[in-house]
Design a protein around this motif. Sequence first.
Motif, short mmCIF file in Angstrom:
data_model
loop_
_atom_site.label_atom_id
_atom_site.label_comp_id
_atom_site.label_asym_id
_atom_site.label_seq_id
_atom_site.Cartn_x
_atom_site.Cartn_y
_atom_site.Cartn_z
N VAL A 1 0.92 -0.98 0.10
CA VAL A 1 -0.01 0.07 0.35
C VAL A 1 1.27 1.08 -0.22
N THR A 2 0.62 2.08 -0.61
CA THR A 2 1.16 3.44 -0.53
C THR A 2 1.30 4.57 0.08
N VAL A 3 1.58 5.53 0.67
CA VAL A 3 1.28 6.36 1.99
C VAL A 3 1.90 7.43 2.22
N GLY A 4 1.14 8.45 0.83
CA GLY A 4 1.65 9.90 0.51
C GLY A 4 1.65 10.74 1.43
N MET A 5 2.38 10.92 1.90
CA MET A 5 2.92 12.35 3.11
C MET A 5 2.75 13.62 3.07
N SER A 6 2.83 14.14 3.74
CA SER A 6 3.03 15.91 4.13
C SER A 6 3.46 16.69 5.18
N ASP B 1 5.47 -4.36 2.33
CA ASP B 1 3.87 -4.27 2.38
C ASP B 1 3.81 -2.53 2.53
N VAL B 2 4.85 -1.36 3.13
CA VAL B 2 4.69 -0.20 2.64
C VAL B 2 5.19 0.78 1.94
N MET B 3 4.59 1.60 1.26
CA MET B 3 5.98 2.32 0.86
C MET B 3 5.48 3.31 0.47
N PHE B 4 6.70 4.70 0.77
CA PHE B 4 6.04 5.65 1.93
C PHE B 4 6.25 7.11 0.37
N TYR B 5 6.18 7.66 -0.06
CA TYR B 5 6.33 8.70 -0.75
C TYR B 5 5.46 10.27 -0.65
N THR C 1 13.38 18.14 0.38
CA THR C 1 13.16 16.83 0.92
C THR C 1 13.48 15.52 0.15
N SER C 2 13.37 14.16 0.86
CA SER C 2 14.07 12.93 -0.18
C SER C 2 13.28 11.87 0.21
N ALA C 3 13.46 10.38 0.11
CA ALA C 3 12.65 9.52 0.37
C ALA C 3 13.97 7.94 0.03
N SER C 4 13.95 7.48 0.81
CA SER C 4 14.98 6.28 0.77
C SER C 4 14.80 5.19 1.45
N GLU C 5 16.04 4.33 2.07
CA GLU C 5 14.98 2.44 2.72
C GLU C 5 16.06 2.70 3.86
N ALA C 6 15.55 2.29 4.95
CA ALA C 6 16.01 2.00 5.97
C ALA C 6 16.86 0.30 6.24
N ILE C 7 17.66 0.52 6.16
CA ILE C 7 17.69 -0.97 6.32
C ILE C 7 18.38 -1.71 7.85
N TYR C 8 17.76 -2.70 8.22
CA TYR C 8 17.89 -3.34 9.73
C TYR C 8 17.89 -4.51 9.56
N GLU C 9 18.27 -5.17 10.69
CA GLU C 9 18.65 -6.50 10.50
C GLU C 9 17.36 -7.64 10.24
N THR C 10 16.10 -6.70 10.12
CA THR C 10 14.97 -7.16 10.42
C THR C 10 14.36 -7.17 8.93
N GLY C 11 15.22 -6.56 8.15
CA GLY C 11 14.53 -5.92 6.73
C GLY C 11 15.57 -4.99 6.44
N HIS C 12 14.01 -3.87 5.28
CA HIS C 12 14.37 -2.84 4.26
C HIS C 12 12.92 -1.82 4.96
N TYR C 13 13.34 -0.59 5.00
CA TYR C 13 12.20 -0.42 5.82
C TYR C 13 11.49 1.09 5.22
N PRO C 14 10.50 1.65 4.54
CA PRO C 14 10.14 2.66 4.06
C PRO C 14 10.78 3.97 4.90
N LYS C 15 11.53 5.26 4.29
CA LYS C 15 11.68 5.59 5.21
C LYS C 15 11.80 7.73 4.37
N LEU C 16 11.45 8.28 4.56
CA LEU C 16 10.74 10.31 4.09
C LEU C 16 11.77 10.56 4.95
N ILE C 17 12.56 11.71 4.47
CA ILE C 17 13.50 12.81 5.05
C ILE C 17 13.38 13.94 4.85
N PHE C 18 12.80 14.97 5.26
CA PHE C 18 12.91 15.78 5.29
C PHE C 18 14.34 16.83 5.99
#
Length: 462
Positions: free
Chosen positions: A60-65, A186-190, A216-233
């Motif tokens: 599911v894609t989640v848009g942020m503002s 499962d989830v994608m941020f933009y 703004t920028s978008a990237s992925e957070a990498i942890y031991e449990t997997g890759h998670y969506p990340k948004l950075i301001f």
Amino acid sequence: MMAVLRSGVRVFIMLLISRMLENSLLSAEVKEGEILPPTIQKLMKGYNKYLRPFFDNGPVTVGMSLDIASIDTISEINMDYTATIFLRQRWTDERLVFEGNKSLSLDGRLVELLWVPDTFIVDSKKSFLHDITVENRLIRIFPNGTVLYALRITTTVACNMDLTKYPMDKQTCTLQLESWGYNINDVMFYWTRGNESVSGLDTLRLAQYTVEDHYTSASEAIYETGHYPKLIFHFELKRSILYFILETYVPSSLLVVLSWVSFWISQSSVPARICIGVTTVLTMTTLMMGARTSLPNANCFIKAIDVYLGICFSFIFGALIEYAVAHFCTLNHPDANIVMYGHQMGGFDEEMNGMVTTIAAENNRAKRRKEKAASDEAALAPTAELELYPSSPTGSEPKPEAPEEPPNRCLIVLVLLRKVLRRAANCCHVENPHLIDNYSRMTFPLSFVFVNLLYWTYYLYL
């Protein structure tokens, strides 16, 4: 076989949870005791908030503002900032599609019945959701199943700062949003509108900073449990230096100028010049201690303001040393008046002369005793020679000479020491000691101006 079994168990759990939720929603009531409206009941029928939208059909894609309401404090000691933000999230839930052309604005408390993203602020030290007069949450559902979820949050976020050029520094801080439990499958941020997804900074007014740039920028957070969506301001803060110029730079520069006043005071006015020198040194020390109270107690940063205060302290201390040197040269000048230092040097010379005279007198007395003894021996020489040298009838054989006395070593050391002290005094001799103040009146200001040019050029433009 195992795959079919796991699939069957999964479907059974989904149906069980859905049935339990359906039964709970049918009997749910709001606090006022009213049953949910028919439209909402229809939407909620068969809805499972524990399952995300498109559960078996991609992420599911989640848009942020964001809307930055205020940045309350920026702390260099704790290296963080506190901001109040409006966080808006949009996603589509196919289970909430309904007929019509108007959106439904729901009570914020109904968010407990819906699936929402598990978004969190990464570097947050502490956060809270405003709840006056009610929890500041907004839920709006559109006919196509789009959900708008808005929150009003105050958060304290860590910001790593480089204080090397403080207070002419620029700091880049970030606000990072991630999904806590859902990975990128499962989830994608933009960001909904790119760099324009964040608003409110143009009208923001801060005490010591101005916002120069943000993106703004978008990237992925990498942890031991997997890759998670990340948004950075990202936002860049530039410190306003006017406050520090009035509070630190101008007073320290005036203290340096005040220390130069002693160059125009007569060298004979010892209390006046010492008072100016010691007072300016102590005042500068107090100013240096006050400038560090609002900064972290860490030795890893040599800040620009520390460099400038160190320069000013060096010039002030140098002015005090200048008077000590000038006064010393004046006392060693031939035309100097008799002062304490002159008495001390004269006393030392008299003591040296007395010691030399005493040692010389002792040597003379010893010499006279030796000469008297020698004359007595000469009177008895014939008899002694006959007795000592009976085989020589004429006594013409030479007699042994007495050995010469070695020179007094103490006298030689004192003479050499006196010569060394005289040469050292001649090295410090200045033809006209008053010229030292004349030269200082020019060299100190010119050096201070030159050092200031180097300082401001380096920290402002390099």
